[in-house]
Every structure is written in structure tokens, then in C-alpha cells.
Design an enzyme around this catalytic site. Sequence first.
Site, PDB file in Angstrom:
ATOM      1  N   ARG A   1     -40.467 -28.935  15.552  1.00  0.00           N
ATOM      2  CA  ARG A   1     -39.289 -29.572  15.652  1.00  0.00           C
ATOM      3  C   ARG A   1     -39.417 -31.194  15.217  1.00  0.00           C
ATOM      4  O   ARG A   1     -38.494 -31.885  15.481  1.00  0.00           O
ATOM      5  CB  ARG A   1     -38.782 -29.610  17.156  1.00  0.00           C
ATOM      6  CG  ARG A   1     -38.411 -28.133  17.372  1.00  0.00           C
ATOM      7  CD  ARG A   1     -37.734 -27.817  18.785  1.00  0.00           C
ATOM      8  NE  ARG A   1     -37.563 -26.428  18.682  1.00  0.00           N
ATOM      9  CZ  ARG A   1     -38.298 -25.392  19.189  1.00  0.00           C
ATOM     10  NH1 ARG A   1     -39.590 -25.694  19.825  1.00  0.00           N
ATOM     11  NH2 ARG A   1     -37.832 -24.064  19.298  1.00  0.00           N
TER      12      ARG A   1
ATOM     13  N   THR B   1     -44.377 -26.674  19.870  1.00  0.00           N
ATOM     14  CA  THR B   1     -43.504 -27.005  18.646  1.00  0.00           C
ATOM     15  C   THR B   1     -42.726 -28.127  18.884  1.00  0.00           C
ATOM     16  O   THR B   1     -41.880 -28.534  18.017  1.00  0.00           O
ATOM     17  CB  THR B   1     -42.294 -25.824  18.805  1.00  0.00           C
ATOM     18  OG1 THR B   1     -41.739 -25.657  19.940  1.00  0.00           O
ATOM     19  CG2 THR B   1     -43.066 -24.518  18.668  1.00  0.00           C
TER      20      THR B   1
ATOM     21  N   ASP C   1     -32.022 -17.980  32.899  1.00  0.00           N
ATOM     22  CA  ASP C   1     -32.829 -18.993  31.748  1.00  0.00           C
ATOM     23  C   ASP C   1     -31.958 -19.833  31.330  1.00  0.00           C
ATOM     24  O   ASP C   1     -31.709 -20.264  30.215  1.00  0.00           O
ATOM     25  CB  ASP C   1     -32.762 -17.769  30.750  1.00  0.00           C
ATOM     26  CG  ASP C   1     -33.635 -18.395  29.534  1.00  0.00           C
ATOM     27  OD1 ASP C   1     -34.563 -19.081  29.635  1.00  0.00           O
ATOM     28  OD2 ASP C   1     -33.452 -17.762  28.335  1.00  0.00           O
TER      29      ASP C   1
END
Length: 395
Positions: A128, A172, A298
Amino acid sequence: MKLSLVAAFLSAALPVVSLAQTAEDLVNDEKTPDDVLTYGMGYAQHRYSPLTQIDRDTVKRLVPAWSYSMSDNRGLEAQALVKDGAIYLTDHEKTVAVDALTGKEIWKAMIEYPPETTRVVCCGIVNRGGALFDGKFYRTTLDAHVIALDIKTGLEVWRTKSSDPKDGYSMTVAPLAANGVIIAGVSGAEYGVRGYLEGYEAQTGKQLWRTYTIPGPGEKGSDTWPGDSASHGGGSTWVTGSYDPELDLVFWGTGNPAPWNPLNRKGDNLYTNSVLAIRPKTGEVAWYYQMSPNDPFDYDGVNEWIIADLAIGGSPHKVIMQANRNGFLYVIDRTTGKVLAANPFVKVTWADRIDPTTGRPVWSEDTKRILENGGKVRIYPSVSGGKNWARCRST
């Protein structure tokens, strides 16, 4: 909204000579639209440029000037950074510097990691982005390393191992350079990791601190996890935080608890689905606020935290704001962690409201049923969230 990144690229007309970045350069990033030095185009993560050359009327006249291929058949999720006419880009296997005016590659640095790493990467074989500071470009790797590259040559300056992918960890996230410290987080909640943030010395890569997002035995908050569930409780930190230099506080969101099924981890499950206010030099948590206790849906809390100074009730307030995956938009006093407002911005059925006194969600009857004994009930927002980390959703 202007096409701020494109405008920044096209306005970067200086010679390609990347100089060292100071802490002051980073603090002033949003005031210098000819470059993009930080994730979010400024520590406040406003993602906005005041440039005026490209607007709603002129954008239709844009045409391609050049193209550069990353040659990656995975995913490209990184925000580009721009400094002195050079664009810095990442994917899971490389970092490149490209001339902003011509598209010519200045340098390319490949990233090697064991092939078995991809078996435990959550969620996506991506990267990212990076951070610029002190003449170096900092990034993370899938096999849970943090590295620094010389921005003139792309040569590796240092490399520090954070964790072992065999334990479910990966990286990431785009690091954050705050008060001279390089801060990075981890992925892996779905593989039962114990999430954390780490701070590194910018010049050497020495680990300065590690702050876990899941408390250990006997630590404050450990009583919100039954049995040994905290040892694999999740709480990933895979989206970059924001930073207030005046308060010297970093605001970083934490991800969902593990496993998704809440019946084996009854309790608030601190400090998942929370925002942590952290002192960058030490990793000390100054305060926290949890958006979705005992999350069964989630509802990651990692979305960007936007810094602003607002007048509320006629009085000025230093706030952070987040459009959360759970469907509520939060406005929080960034000095104390007190919730000032929390209102739905999409259809919300998992909670009736956020209690203004306690800041806790008031669960709907459907959610109570799920948390008490399970069951299949349609809940809004869906698992995709009211807002996911990179985009908005209406369902």
C-alpha cells in the site's frame, strides 16, 4: 474534488534530484502541493490538493502524456509519493522511481521473499505504499520486513525483520514517519496473529518499541478475552495512521478480532476495532476508543482517521473523524478520546445508536440474538462495510 494526485504529478516540474526530507517538510506536506510526501497527502489525511489548474471544467481535456507499466499481475493498491520531480511507486515485488515529466524509470529495486509466504498473506498479495524521510524511502514487505532505500539510487540502506510469516504475519501497510520514527503495522487477523504496531529508528532500522493491540495475560484489557483467546486475537494494523505534530500523537485504527465467530471470545475483545492514540517516540498508548466491541461482523476499524479543527456547540475542538465500516461516522476529541458525535451515514441495523455518554453501541435485538447463541440474521452494513478502507459503499 480535484484530481489532486494527477495535478501534483503534472506540476512537479523540478529537476529529478531528490533531496533529504526533514520532519518540517512532512508537517508542511499538505501546504506544498507540488509534492506528495506522506500517505494521505498530509499528516491529517485530507487527501485534498488546493491546485486549481485541473478542475471539473478542465479535467475533460486531460490526455495521456506517457505510461509506465509495473508489470504486476497481482494488485496495485499503493498511493504514489512525489518529491522533486520523481514519483515513487510500490507493489508486492518492487519499488520504482519514475520521472514525473517523461515516465522514464530512474531506478527499480526488486523485493525477494520466500514463495511460501503467499500461502498466509492476508488479504491480497499487494503493498500500500511507502514513506519518505531523511533521504530514504521506507516500505514493508510481504514476509514482514521493514526496509529503507536510498531515494537517489534505490539501494537498500537497512532491512529489519518484524515477524515470521510462518506465524501468520505479513506486512502490506505504508509506514508512517512521525517525529523521526518509522511506524509500521501488520496484517494477519484471519490467521490468528496477535496484532501490533512497531516503531523503528529512521537511520538504522533499530526497533525502538512494539505495542500490541491485543493485551497479554495480566495486562489492562486482558479480562475482555476469555481463556487463551487473546493469544490469537487478531487486531491487525494494516492501514496507515494520521499524526498531529502539535500533540505529538499518532492515531491508528485496529482491525477485527479473530476468529470471526464471537461465541468463543465473549467480551469486548480490546483493543480490536479501535483507534489508538500513540506517542511515536515510545509507543505508549495515550488513550483508546473502541467502535465495535466483540465484533461478529468483520467491522475493521482501520479506515483512515481524518484530523480537523471544528467548532462544535460554538466551541473549538481538535478532532479526528472516521467513516467506520460499521456504518457510523465518528467525531472524537483527539486530545482525550471522548466521542463528540457518532451518527449513521448508511443503513445500520446491527446497533440502534451509539450511547452519547459511554460511547458504546446499543446493540439491536438482532445482534443480541447473534451474540447470545448465534443464528442467521441479515445485518446492515454487510461484511463489505458502510465504508471499506479504500472506498465507500451504500449497502
